[in-house]
Design an enzyme around this catalytic site. Structure first.
Site, mmCIF file in Angstrom:
data_model
loop_
_atom_site.group_PDB
_atom_site.id
_atom_site.type_symbol
_atom_site.label_atom_id
_atom_site.label_comp_id
_atom_site.label_asym_id
_atom_site.label_seq_id
_atom_site.Cartn_x
_atom_site.Cartn_y
_atom_site.Cartn_z
ATOM 1 C CB ALA A 407 -1.812 -2.752 9.673
ATOM 2 C CD GLU A 408 2.647 -1.824 5.666
ATOM 3 O OE1 GLU A 408 3.003 -1.816 4.336
ATOM 4 O OE2 GLU A 408 2.562 -2.751 6.389
ATOM 5 C CG ASN A 409 -3.033 0.408 7.053
ATOM 6 O OD1 ASN A 409 -2.642 -0.773 7.406
ATOM 7 N ND2 ASN A 409 -4.274 0.226 7.085
ATOM 8 N N GLY A 410 -1.355 1.973 9.909
ATOM 9 C CA GLY A 410 -1.682 2.589 11.517
ATOM 10 C C GLY A 410 -2.506 1.802 12.466
ATOM 11 C CB SER A 452 2.840 3.209 11.315
ATOM 12 O OG SER A 452 2.795 1.997 10.837
#
Length: 589
Positions: A407-410, A452
């Protein structure tokens, strides 16, 4: 008691005065005390009230509490060791400074005090941590929004714009914001209305670019080069930043400088240096060391390293030393003022749960897309899935295939939705890119937004599957903006499609009005030029020759049961080739 003990007490008194009053008064008290105690003025460099350590009250010649005149010629360490005093005719020892560690705190009583100490004023730029509603500094934002005489005309930099009447949404409603720098604003209806009616300026920036610009400021770098947005309206200029009340464009984005490296175009982006940063942590100590939890880390560390003044709020605050140094995610050197997070609602934007591992039944065209997209997973892959249809594909991973979802939010190691029957509960600190509650698999890891997107840009993600509004015959993708009608933002899509990973687009073949979404040339602003490797729709599968290795264009490789090639041609607004070995039926079981 020794003079060293008295000196420590004196420093603590001065530190309290400094926090409650001002530094000048604290210095005055210290100097007066030293005149009385030692009958001399301290050197300016020996007085420090800010930092983890302070210089000794005087330089190397200290007096002892026993008052021996000879002791004035000896250091405190010599006295403590019991060394003999220097004789009057001995040459004086060179003066030395000694470090005395002072227990300091960055804790403020409340958000009002912290904001006052920050010096924030109208017209300033602030960076705000958070993704969706996760990791949002609610206490600080609520205080800033409620101050009627507080600063206005702010420029706010944040990954997302939140929702109405919560977090950042309260700043917009209070009329505090002049311009928003963000990557995705799709869930804030009031924000969207303010933009299209000319009440708010919006600068859409790729999510990874925002994080990298913040990190660059913290690293002392004036600018970065990134492939995200190269060859699109984003780099060429012309994206509306502000509308007039009649719907016409008042301000458009200027062109960005680009440069070629190894035959690839990159966009130059300036470092983003806010006057004040507002961040949220799970735990902190009184020195400002921060610990984050799950995906609530997101861009909070990046905002912190970039800010000239950083205000942090934490759910749990402990004394210095109670957090193991190896567990600190962000050093207190970046934090100026710390408060307890008193407004800690931690609202969940999209609650998603499953029941005893039951997979949601997805039928029709969308189900066909999802099941076919899942066939793209190969064992051992690291995969990023966009919101919507791509995320659903993770429920249909083929038997025997093991992948790790990012998930690109971490978060690396994204798990399924929480299952209450397995005693799994929805956690606001664990969400995916679609702001849905998720779990983390064993062996998962969490990290900041800048890290990320370093994984993404650096080619460490093997496969990207995302949605789209339009795709062209040459592999162009439009997915984030319909001028004058729909404002969502590019999110992390520009970063993802410009990376070395394989890019697959999943979408319905035609729009709701029946118009083709696969066209000769995209009419909507591009997310990326020549970036798509494969298109999966409810009608067929196309391979894109984005590098023009076979003279460019699309090749039809699979078709849905019950359809003909002529059906696909009628719904596609560009020519395409048919696979030389024949067209297969879409394997969507």
């Amino acid at each position: 008691k020794s003079h060293t003990y008295q000196g420590e007490r004196l420093r603590q008194v001065c530190l309290i005065v400094h926090v409650l009053c001002n530094l000048d008064l604290a210095r005055w008290i210290l100097e007066c005390a030293m005149i009385v105690r030692f009958s001399r003025w301290p050197s300016p460099s020996s007085v420090h009230l800010v930092g983890g350590a302070s210089m000794s009250l005087v330089d190397g010649s200290h007096g002892s509490s026993r008052g021996s005149p000879h002791d004035l010629r000896r250091s405190p360490r010599a006295i403590h060791r019991g060394e003999p005093p220097l004789l009057a005719n001995n040459p004086p020892a060179p003066q030395r400074r000694y470090i005395h560690h002072v227990e300091m705190t960055k804790l403020c009583p409340d958000a009002k005090t912290a904001l006052s100490l920050s010096g924030l004023k109208s017209g300033d730029t602030i960076a705000v941590g958070g993704f969706g509603l996760g990791g949002t500094p609610e206490t600080l934002l609520n205080e800033l929004a409620s101050r009627e005489d507080g600063p206005t005309d702010l420029t706010v930099a944040s990954l997302t714009a939140g929702v109405d009447d919560f977090g950042l949404g309260r700043l917009f409603e209070a009329g505090k914001v002049k311009r928003m720098i963000s990557s995705y604003v799709g869930e804030n209806k009031n924000f969207e209305h303010m933009f299209f009616t000319g009440q708010l300026e919006v600068e859409l920036v790729p999510q990874g670019t925002i994080a990298a610009r913040l990190r660059a400021a913290g690293n002392g770098m004036p600018a970065i080069f990134t492939p995200a947005g190269a060859g699109t309206l984003y780099s060429e200029g012309g994206i509306p930043l502000k509308y007039n009340s009649d719907g016409s464009v008042a301000i458009a984005s200027p062109p960005r400088q680009t440069q070629m490296f190894d035959g690839k175009e990159y966009v130059m982006e300036p470092a983003l240096r806010p006057e004040v940063s507002l961040v949220k942590a799970f735990k902190a100590d009184t020195r400002g060391n921060l610990v984050f939890r799950g995906t609530s880390q997101n861009a909070n560390p990046d905002c912190a390293v970039a800010g000239k003044v950083v205000l942090a709020e934490a759910e749990i605050i402990v004394e210095a030393g109670e957090i193991d140094p190896d567990e600190v995610h962000l050093s207190g050197v970046y934090v100026d003022h710390l408060i307890q997070a008193r407004d800690n609602e931690k609202r969940i934007e999209r609650l998603r749960e499953t029941n005893a591992g039951k997979v949601t039944d997805i039928s029709g065209g969308r189900g066909r897309i999802v099941r076919r997209a899942a066939k793209e997973f190969k064992d051992g892959m690291y995969v990023n899935l966009g919101i919507g249809i791509p995320t659903l594909a993770s429920s249909f991973i083929p038997e025997g295939i093991h992948i790790e979802l990012q998930a690109e939010n971490g978060l690396m190691g994204l798990g399924p939705y929480p299952d209450p029957t397995l005693n799994q509960h929805s956690d606001p600190d664990y969400i995916n890119a679609g702001k849905e509650t998720v779990t983390a698999i064993r062996g998962a890891s969490s990290f900041s937004s800048s890290e990320s997107f370093s994984m993404i840009r650096g080619g460490h993600i093997d496969l990207t599957i995302l949605g789209g509004m339009q795709c062209s015959a040459s592999g162009d993708l439009a997915s984030f903006f319909i001028p004058g009608k729909l404002l969502k933002g590019m999110g992390g899509a520009m970063d993802l499609v410009s990376s070395p990973s394989t890019v697959i687009v999943t979408m319905e073949h035609v729009a709701k009005n029946g118009s083709p979404k696969i066209v000769k040339q995209c009419s909507l602003p591009l997310t990326g030029r020549g970036v798509v490797d494969r298109i999966i729709t409810d009608m067929c599968v196309f391979d894109c020759d984005k590098r023009a290795l076979r003279n460019g264009g699309l090749t039809l490789t699979e078709i849905a049961s019950g359809l003909t090639i002529d059906d696909v041609r009628a719904a596609t607004d560009c020519p395409f080739d048919v696979a030389s070995g024949g067209v297969k039926l879409m394997d969507d079981d």
